[in-house]
Design an enzyme around this catalytic site. Structure first.
Site, PDB file in Angstrom:
ATOM      1  N   ILE A 254      -4.758   1.029  -2.263  1.00 20.96           N
ATOM      2  CA  ILE A 254      -3.848   1.220  -3.390  1.00 20.96           C
ATOM      3  C   ILE A 254      -2.430   1.108  -2.847  1.00 20.96           C
ATOM      4  O   ILE A 254      -1.928   2.027  -2.199  1.00 20.96           O
ATOM      5  CB  ILE A 254      -4.055   2.586  -4.066  1.00 20.96           C
ATOM      6  CG1 ILE A 254      -5.526   2.802  -4.422  1.00 20.96           C
ATOM      7  CG2 ILE A 254      -3.170   2.703  -5.307  1.00 20.96           C
ATOM      8  CD1 ILE A 254      -6.083   1.838  -5.433  1.00 20.96           C
ATOM      9  N   TYR A 255      -1.804  -0.028  -3.074  1.00 16.30           N
ATOM     10  CA  TYR A 255      -0.445  -0.271  -2.600  1.00 16.30           C
ATOM     11  C   TYR A 255       0.438  -0.561  -3.817  1.00 16.30           C
ATOM     12  O   TYR A 255       0.096  -1.407  -4.644  1.00 16.30           O
ATOM     13  CB  TYR A 255      -0.397  -1.479  -1.647  1.00 16.30           C
ATOM     14  CG  TYR A 255      -1.398  -1.411  -0.523  1.00 16.30           C
ATOM     15  CD1 TYR A 255      -1.438  -0.301   0.330  1.00 16.30           C
ATOM     16  CD2 TYR A 255      -2.302  -2.441  -0.295  1.00 16.30           C
ATOM     17  CE1 TYR A 255      -2.347  -0.242   1.362  1.00 16.30           C
ATOM     18  CE2 TYR A 255      -3.213  -2.381   0.739  1.00 16.30           C
ATOM     19  CZ  TYR A 255      -3.236  -1.275   1.562  1.00 16.30           C
ATOM     20  OH  TYR A 255      -4.148  -1.210   2.599  1.00 16.30           O
ATOM     21  N   ARG A 256       1.549   0.131  -3.901  1.00 15.22           N
ATOM     22  CA  ARG A 256       2.403  -0.074  -5.067  1.00 15.22           C
ATOM     23  C   ARG A 256       3.035  -1.464  -5.014  1.00 15.22           C
ATOM     24  O   ARG A 256       3.279  -2.022  -3.937  1.00 15.22           O
ATOM     25  CB  ARG A 256       3.470   1.010  -5.156  1.00 15.22           C
ATOM     26  CG  ARG A 256       4.592   0.901  -4.156  1.00 15.22           C
ATOM     27  CD  ARG A 256       5.476   2.124  -4.226  1.00 15.22           C
ATOM     28  NE  ARG A 256       6.700   1.927  -3.445  1.00 15.22           N
ATOM     29  CZ  ARG A 256       7.492   2.920  -3.050  1.00 15.22           C
ATOM     30  NH1 ARG A 256       7.180   4.165  -3.363  1.00 15.22           N
ATOM     31  NH2 ARG A 256       8.587   2.657  -2.363  1.00 15.22           N
TER      32      ARG A 256
ATOM     33  N   TRP B 254       2.946  -1.983   1.775  1.00 12.87           N
ATOM     34  CA  TRP B 254       1.880  -1.341   2.547  1.00 12.87           C
ATOM     35  C   TRP B 254       2.471  -0.843   3.868  1.00 12.87           C
ATOM     36  O   TRP B 254       3.235  -1.535   4.530  1.00 12.87           O
ATOM     37  CB  TRP B 254       0.694  -2.275   2.786  1.00 12.87           C
ATOM     38  CG  TRP B 254       1.020  -3.701   3.133  1.00 12.87           C
ATOM     39  CD1 TRP B 254       1.973  -4.165   3.984  1.00 12.87           C
ATOM     40  CD2 TRP B 254       0.373  -4.857   2.608  1.00 12.87           C
ATOM     41  NE1 TRP B 254       1.961  -5.529   4.051  1.00 12.87           N
ATOM     42  CE2 TRP B 254       0.990  -5.988   3.209  1.00 12.87           C
ATOM     43  CE3 TRP B 254      -0.682  -5.063   1.711  1.00 12.87           C
ATOM     44  CZ2 TRP B 254       0.590  -7.293   2.924  1.00 12.87           C
ATOM     45  CZ3 TRP B 254      -1.072  -6.355   1.432  1.00 12.87           C
ATOM     46  CH2 TRP B 254      -0.445  -7.447   2.032  1.00 12.87           C
ATOM     47  N   LEU B 255       2.136   0.390   4.218  1.00  9.57           N
ATOM     48  CA  LEU B 255       2.635   0.968   5.459  1.00  9.57           C
ATOM     49  C   LEU B 255       1.941   0.310   6.652  1.00  9.57           C
ATOM     50  O   LEU B 255       0.814  -0.191   6.538  1.00  9.57           O
ATOM     51  CB  LEU B 255       2.413   2.479   5.457  1.00  9.57           C
ATOM     52  CG  LEU B 255       3.184   3.244   4.373  1.00  9.57           C
ATOM     53  CD1 LEU B 255       2.849   4.723   4.435  1.00  9.57           C
ATOM     54  CD2 LEU B 255       4.679   3.026   4.475  1.00  9.57           C
TER      55      LEU B 255
ATOM     56  N   ARG C 158      -1.890   0.701   7.495  1.00 10.79           N
ATOM     57  CA  ARG C 158      -2.884   0.428   6.468  1.00 10.79           C
ATOM     58  C   ARG C 158      -3.613  -0.899   6.739  1.00 10.79           C
ATOM     59  O   ARG C 158      -3.088  -1.803   7.382  1.00 10.79           O
ATOM     60  CB  ARG C 158      -2.220   0.375   5.093  1.00 10.79           C
ATOM     61  CG  ARG C 158      -1.510   1.655   4.682  1.00 10.79           C
ATOM     62  CD  ARG C 158      -2.464   2.799   4.508  1.00 10.79           C
ATOM     63  NE  ARG C 158      -1.788   3.983   3.971  1.00 10.79           N
ATOM     64  CZ  ARG C 158      -2.363   5.163   3.820  1.00 10.79           C
ATOM     65  NH1 ARG C 158      -3.624   5.315   4.175  1.00 10.79           N
ATOM     66  NH2 ARG C 158      -1.692   6.181   3.332  1.00 10.79           N
ATOM     67  N   GLY C 159      -4.825  -1.004   6.191  1.00 12.48           N
ATOM     68  CA  GLY C 159      -5.633  -2.185   6.421  1.00 12.48           C
ATOM     69  C   GLY C 159      -4.998  -3.453   5.891  1.00 12.48           C
ATOM     70  O   GLY C 159      -5.092  -4.520   6.508  1.00 12.48           O
TER      71      GLY C 159
ATOM     72  N   GLU D 151     -14.326   0.276   2.367  1.00 10.60           N
ATOM     73  CA  GLU D 151     -14.196   0.830   1.014  1.00 10.60           C
ATOM     74  C   GLU D 151     -15.305   0.314   0.098  1.00 10.60           C
ATOM     75  O   GLU D 151     -15.832   1.075  -0.730  1.00 10.60           O
ATOM     76  CB  GLU D 151     -12.817   0.486   0.429  1.00 10.60           C
ATOM     77  CG  GLU D 151     -11.646   1.132   1.142  1.00 10.60           C
ATOM     78  CD  GLU D 151     -11.235   0.389   2.408  1.00 10.60           C
ATOM     79  OE1 GLU D 151     -10.475   0.957   3.212  1.00 10.60           O
ATOM     80  OE2 GLU D 151     -11.670  -0.781   2.582  1.00 10.60           O
TER      81      GLU D 151
ATOM     82  N   ASP E 157       8.944   9.090  -5.166  1.00  8.48           N
ATOM     83  CA  ASP E 157       7.687   9.154  -4.433  1.00  8.48           C
ATOM     84  C   ASP E 157       7.135  10.578  -4.409  1.00  8.48           C
ATOM     85  O   ASP E 157       7.724  11.508  -4.970  1.00  8.48           O
ATOM     86  CB  ASP E 157       7.863   8.619  -3.004  1.00  8.48           C
ATOM     87  CG  ASP E 157       6.646   7.860  -2.531  1.00  8.48           C
ATOM     88  OD1 ASP E 157       5.622   8.514  -2.262  1.00  8.48           O
ATOM     89  OD2 ASP E 157       6.707   6.631  -2.451  1.00  8.48           O
TER      90      ASP E 157
END
Length: 503
Positions: A184-186, A199-200, A203-204, A245, A294
């Site tokens: 879940i990426y904004r 995405w940080l 993260r995948g 997932e 955030d």
């Protein structure tokens, strides 16, 4: 654990029908503006533990009519989180134990124990996604993101923000769903066919992006907005071990994830998708994302992130657009995070058996503070457990403060935790301070972006070589005396109420 408590929800519509039957879904027919108003209404609903809200007439000044209604607060209560996984809330810990057994199953010692492994074997079969034929029910629509009821959540947000999109990515090479990442990426909407994916680095999706970028190739990206609840929740929880997932979704649903091919990119998406965005990310094309409100309760700084270019948009007839907001708790991420503690708690105890329980207070941005209940058997064990906690999962590496307490402390009662800190810890002896460690990039308290300190507090009773003086005994009333006092107090209360009524 080998079965669900509830019937399977093959898609979002079936889950909404279940919620409606249980009076846990409210249809809102009044016009609700997607700029701020939908967020304000959502906040009222989640603060009161209210139902999911289907806003049938989302509105915006410059849009005549959106192509779908707006669904918010889907997982705004612990009960709905559990229901989305097919469970009643009291069975969440059992699912956590089952996931821990998948991560490291124990070899059977008897025939009876061998039969107990059958659910594990079946779950292993369900982890393999299954490809199905092209989904003709997902029909091509105008590739225009501005026709979706995308929210602007906070007054100073940089623009509309897709908040519940499940971003599906894969590494370079042949299309193999076993290598997919769902996150879940904004996504900040810039125009009809462009958005920014945030995405940080750990993260995948970001890992896959770096692989495509290093090869100088265009990266295919699919985004689902709305799908079956188990897949949605699988995309937000920390997966145990190397379980993907999609594998988690298969375990939760007791059946393999069914994936249909995309129409314009070499990828697949879960068959249950309501709305699918198919697009590409160029190797070096970025744009300035933010600021946005955030989970910290602040706006984050703008920063460059990859640019997503939409190629096609497909959606079902009567599709639902799923959205949420992030802000200071309570918000949906904090509710989901608290429920997920029951799922990763057994995995944590499996790796660190001295940890009896863990609590991440939602008010502290879900994971900034962790409280551990420790079965302490030897001096220094609390510090070992805190260091182990920080190392176990990538998400825990972002936790700034860890407090270790004894089993007699209710770790969900902040007053008791602070009493333990005040009476069982000494700053000179019981603090662990780490410097230059990974920190959430949204943490404005850290001196450098993504890098800061951590503090561990050993608030356990000290013994052995930890102290040179005996620890005092805790004040505890005998159980029989306390029970007698309870009876006397109840009688006094009844008498007082009776006399008050007589007057």
């Amino acid at each position: 654990m080998s079965s669900r408590d509830l019937q399977p929800f093959r898609n979002l519509k079936e889950f909404l029908a279940f919620l409606s039957e249980n009076r846990d879904l409210l249809h809102v027919r009044d016009r609700v503006d997607v700029e701020l108003e939908a967020t304000a209404l959502h906040r009222k609903a989640i603060e009161s533990g209210g139902p999911a809200l289907l806003l049938e007439t989302p509105a915006k000044a410059d849009v005549k009519q959106f192509v779908a209604p707006l669904l918010v607060n889907l997982f705004g209560t612990r009960k709905r989180v559990a229901n989305g996984l097919g469970l009643t809330p009291d069975h969440l810990p059992e699912l956590g134990e089952f996931l821990a057994s998948l991560r490291a199953p124990s070899p059977p010692a008897t025939l009876r124990e061998t039969f107990k492994l059958f659910p594990v074997a079946r779950a292993g079969l369900n982890t393999r996604p299954k490809r199905v034929s092209f989904d003709k029910q997902l029909k091509a629509a105008a590739p225009d993101l501005t026709q979706l009821p995308v929210q602007t959540c906070w007054p100073d947000d940089a623009g509309p923000l897709i908040t519940w999109g499940v971003v599906v990515t894969r590494p370079p090479g042949p299309d193999d769903p076993r290598s997919y990442n769902l996150g879940i990426y904004r996504m900040q909407v810039l125009g009809k066919d462009t958005a920014i994916i945030r995405w940080l680095p750990f993260r995948g999706g970001a890992r896959h992006y770096r692989q495509w970028r290093d090869e100088g190739k265009v990266m295919p990206v699919a985004v689902m907005i709305g799908c079956d609840p188990a897949t949605l929740l699988a995309a937000v929880m920390p997966a145990p071990g190397n379980i993907s997932e999609l594998a988690l979704a298969g375990i939760f649903n007791n059946s393999s994830a069914r994936l249909s091919p995309c129409s314009m990119i070499d990828m697949h998406v879960p068959e249950s998708a309501e709305i699918v965005l198919e697009g590409e990310v160029q190797p070096e094309e970025t744009a300035l994302e933010g600021p946005f409100g955030d989970h910290t309760g602040y706006y984050n700084d703008p920063a460059p992130y990859p640019l997503f270019r939409l190629r096609t948009l497909r959606m079902r007839d009567n599709a639902v657009y799923l959205s949420t907001f992030t802000g200071r708790a309570p918000d949906e991420p904090s509710v989901i995070g608290e429920a997920m503690t029951d799922l990763f708690g057994p995995i944590l105890r499996q790796a660190l058996p001295e940890i009896l329980d863990v609590f991440l207070p939602p008010a502290t941005c879900s994971y900034r503070v962790a409280i551990l209940a420790i079965d302490k058997l030897y001096p220094g064990q609390a510090k070992r457990a805190m260091l182990g906690f920080w190392s176990l999962l990538p998400q825990f590496s972002m936790t700034k403060y860890v407090i270790a307490v004894d089993p007699d402390i209710n770790l969900r009662d902040w007053d008791e935790v602070m009493w333990a800190v005040a009476t069982r810890s000494d700053p000179e002896r019981d603090m662990i301070v780490l410097e230059g460690t990974p920190i959430d990039q949204l943490d404005f308290a850290s001196p450098r972006v993504g890098l800061g300190g951590k503090l561990g507090i050993d608030a356990t009773v000290k013994f052995g070589s930890e102290t040179s003086r005996p620890f005092a005994a805790r004040l505890v009333m005998p159980d029989d005396v306390d029970a007698r006092a309870e009876e006397l107090f109840a009688a006094l209360t009844r008498k007082t109420n009776t006399e008050g009524s007589a007057r």
